[in-house]
Design a protein around this motif. Structure first.
Motif, short mmCIF file in Angstrom:
data_model
loop_
_atom_site.label_atom_id
_atom_site.label_comp_id
_atom_site.label_asym_id
_atom_site.label_seq_id
_atom_site.Cartn_x
_atom_site.Cartn_y
_atom_site.Cartn_z
N GLU A 1 29.30 37.60 48.73
CA GLU A 1 28.42 36.55 49.01
C GLU A 1 29.20 35.27 49.33
OE1 GLU A 1 25.66 35.61 46.13
OE2 GLU A 1 24.34 37.80 46.00
N PRO A 2 28.70 34.40 50.58
CA PRO A 2 29.76 33.66 50.59
C PRO A 2 29.84 32.83 49.36
CG PRO A 2 27.53 33.35 51.87
CD PRO A 2 27.52 34.20 51.32
N GLY A 3 30.78 32.40 49.56
CA GLY A 3 32.16 32.22 48.51
C GLY A 3 32.71 32.83 47.46
N SER A 4 32.34 34.40 47.71
CA SER A 4 32.55 35.55 46.99
C SER A 4 34.50 35.21 47.93
CB SER A 4 32.89 36.72 47.67
OG SER A 4 31.04 36.37 47.23
N ILE A 5 35.65 36.06 47.03
CA ILE A 5 36.22 36.36 46.92
C ILE A 5 36.91 38.21 46.81
CG2 ILE A 5 39.28 36.08 45.83
CD1 ILE A 5 37.81 33.37 46.82
N VAL A 6 37.02 38.50 48.08
CA VAL A 6 37.05 40.18 48.29
C VAL A 6 38.33 40.60 48.77
CG1 VAL A 6 34.53 39.78 49.08
CG2 VAL A 6 36.55 40.03 50.91
N VAL A 7 38.84 41.69 48.04
CA VAL A 7 39.81 42.79 48.53
C VAL A 7 39.35 43.08 50.04
CG1 VAL A 7 41.15 44.07 48.32
CG2 VAL A 7 41.25 42.41 46.28
N VAL A 8 39.89 43.23 51.20
CA VAL A 8 39.90 44.06 52.06
C VAL A 8 40.80 44.97 53.15
CG1 VAL A 8 38.31 42.52 52.83
CG2 VAL A 8 40.59 42.73 54.33
N ARG A 9 41.10 45.57 53.22
CA ARG A 9 42.24 46.59 54.19
C ARG A 9 41.04 46.83 56.03
NH1 ARG A 9 40.72 51.41 52.22
NH2 ARG A 9 42.44 51.75 51.32
#
Length: 208
Positions: free
Chosen positions: A78-86
């Protein structure tokens, strides 16, 4: 007609990014978010749109709109979330990536994100070179800005603590960050450019 169905308490099936209504009459609840312009509310997951009237006596007479998942699912960006991506693909003006985790929780569905050139860093935006910032296979910590038009989340690494957190060199070694913009292969000593995420030592972390 949609407004009438909502008022009658019937639920509609919605998908991520779909408009749920105007912020003048609705408040974003679970599974929903307010658009950056502050005027409309959109769904952040696939599910049923459910409307809850305001509590009696409340000064805010807007109803709360939630999206209830139609099946079991994991965390949703969601907007504001911290995510880990590849990172999956790097182009001249953006990089594509698969979202792996929201916070510390792994996702169960496929979510795609894009990091645009203007969202890589906070300064000297016009000088950003995407090919010197990311490479396919890089693991990146990013901030979710919004859900884009193509069902891909817009992501940002324009903070010191955001950017590449793990990367393999051309030789196959796991690289070590040596500056804000460089990582080094421990096998060959070769230096490669990246937008590196800085993780401050615990001694530098202070409560504000």
């Amino acid at each position: 007609m949609a407004a009438m169905r909502m008022e009658q308490g019937e639920a509609d099936l919605v998908t991520p990014g779909e408009k749920l209504g105007d912020a003048t009459v609705l408040i974003a609840g679970k599974g929903a978010y307010l658009s950056p312009n502050g005027r409309t509310i959109h769904a952040s997951l696939t599910g049923l749109r459910v409307l809850t009237p305001p509590p009696s006596g409340s000064s805010d007479q807007r109803s709360i709109v939630d999206v209830v998942g139609h099946r079991s699912h994991g965390p949703v960006p969601e907007p504001g979330s911290i995510v880990v991506v590849r990172v999956t693909k790097v182009m001249a003006r953006m990089a594509s990536a698969d979202i792996m985790c929201v916070g510390s929780k792994a996702v169960k569905e496929k979510f795609t994100g894009i990091i645009r050139q203007q969202d890589v860093r906070a300064t000297e935006i016009d000088k950003v070179d995407m090919y010197l910032s990311f490479r396919p296979g890089d693991i990146v910590r990013a901030l979710v800005l919004s859900l884009g038009d193509a069902r891909a989340y817009h992501l940002s690494t324009a903070r010191n603590e955001l950017g590449v957190i793990s990367a393999q060199s051309i030789s196959g070694g796991v690289m070590v960050p040596i500056s804000w913009t460089e990582m080094q292969c421990p096998l060959t000593g070769q230096i490669e450019h990246r937008k590196v995420a800085k993780v401050p030592p615990k001694s530098e972390v202070k409560d504000e």
